[in-house]
Enzyme design. Sequence first.
Site, short mmCIF file in Angstrom:
data_model
loop_
_atom_site.label_atom_id
_atom_site.label_comp_id
_atom_site.label_asym_id
_atom_site.label_seq_id
_atom_site.Cartn_x
_atom_site.Cartn_y
_atom_site.Cartn_z
N ARG A 17 0.80 -1.23 0.00
CA ARG A 17 0.00 0.00 0.00
C ARG A 17 0.84 1.28 0.00
NH1 ARG A 17 -3.58 -2.56 4.80
NH2 ARG A 17 -1.67 -3.80 4.93
N GLU A 155 -9.87 -10.30 10.33
CA GLU A 155 -9.22 -9.32 9.45
C GLU A 155 -10.27 -8.55 8.64
OE1 GLU A 155 -5.94 -8.44 9.57
OE2 GLU A 155 -6.25 -9.69 11.32
N ASN A 378 41.14 38.86 10.41
CA ASN A 378 40.02 39.47 9.70
C ASN A 378 40.07 39.03 8.24
OD1 ASN A 378 37.91 41.89 9.74
ND2 ASN A 378 39.03 41.89 7.81
N ALA A 424 43.95 44.67 -0.27
CA ALA A 424 42.74 44.30 -1.02
C ALA A 424 43.10 43.95 -2.47
CB ALA A 424 41.74 45.44 -0.98
#
Length: 461
Positions: A17, A155, A378, A424
């Site tokens: 099922r 059943e 950082n 940077a």
Amino acid sequence: MARELTVLVLAAGRGTRMRSAVAKVLHPVLGRPLLAWPLAVARALSATRRGVIVGFQAEAVTKTLPAGFEAVLQRELNGTGHAVLQARRLFAGEGDTVVLSGDTPLLNAATVRRLLADHRRRRATVSFLTARHADPSGYGRVVRDERGEVRAIVEHDDADAATRRIDEVNAGVYCFENRFLDRALGRLRAANRQEEYYLTDVIAAAVRSGRGVVGVLCDDAEEMLGVNDRVQLARVHDVLRRRVLERLMRAGVTVVDPASTWVEPGVRVGADSVLLPGTTLQGGTVVGARCRIGPHTRVRDSRIGPDSVVADCCVLEEAALGPRCRVGPFARLRPGTRLAAGVHVGNFVETKKARLGAGAKAGHLSYLGDAEIGRRVNVGAGTITCNYDGYAKHQTVIGDDVFIGSDTQLVAPVRVGKGALIAAGTTVTKDVPAGALAVSRAPQKTVAGWADRRRALLGKK
Ligand code: UD1
Ligand code: CA
């Protein structure tokens, strides 16, 4: 001396099922296979022998069994009575056998212990649990006589209209006296609609031979819910999910929206922590006290130290965070991430096999993989560890107090010494000594008046 006890869990069925290629008992419920739940009940009983009847996808089902359970193969799926019969050698001799279904995950061990104690006190031959269901369809019905004594279990498929109106159902949880069980199973016939050997026919057999049969009605029908299809699977899933959340809430955890929060049973959460809507905590995750998780964050097999915040929409897998960390929103911490105390990992940062020392910060848009990052470092926005050369992964090591400017690429293997500064936009290809500045940039050229002249040329304002 205590009587011998055998516990059997029926798990051989295909689960037709469910309409699935996967065996029913392997469908996951809160991160564990459906079968794991009744096995936990079986484990909680002090039994001498524990067996699991396997059949459909036997190998895959057997793989999920914890130590202490013996797999018993049912070659042909001829019904629940036939299934128990296969384990005959596990209940030979004096004693009792408890039978549980692999598809009834809400059952509590305490309920089975009460059934067993009652069974032994009354010296019954068969005892079983029953429940009243508003919609009993699909279940076996408990037929009683005018004095309320059990006569049989019928059943659903074999029941007539009157029997189908009975709302007391068989929960599929039984205690049998061994010698009787052995004899009765040998005499079962498959004379029914499904042409199967029903374990439930043992009940009528016991009644016929004048033995003590006790059907114990359980107040909590919910505990007896079986899973036959995916609608029932969702229903039991929801009950188990709520049980876990209620345990957490009673232990001092705020769950802002229980309806949208998923916590697996192996997870621990400290007091005064808050789980915001849509939070999912999986596996062996441990969250410390006073944390704030979510909304819409998923954490699997990770440790989060106390007083930490893992904000909106983060994914953490096999990560370990010290106390007072701040993560997210929108961070992804992959396996092997280790954050020491007070680390900040901000939005759109991905980490993998990365250690960040106490007080380190990676606030925005970074990939940190195979990296060892020191204390108070950082990591500027857009920093990338280039850890993969197409063949192998390489390590980036950054010392304490380093400042990495935005848009830096660290081409691994590479080391940056303590206190160094990376300007940077730098592509770091060579080791940087402690205290040094590294910069790799095309020099800027500034042409005075160029933009104004262009505008004039194009006739623009
Ligand atoms: C069974 C009971 C029913 C009860 C219900 C409770 C029988 C005949 N019926 O019905 O009275 O109300 O449980 O949930 O027992 N299994 C095997 N081998 C087989 C067949 C089944 O191991 O050959 C296992 C299944 O994997 C499952 C369990 O037995 O875990 C129950 O089987 P299922 O087909 O779900 O029985 P139900 O129809 O629910
Ligand atoms: Ca069932």
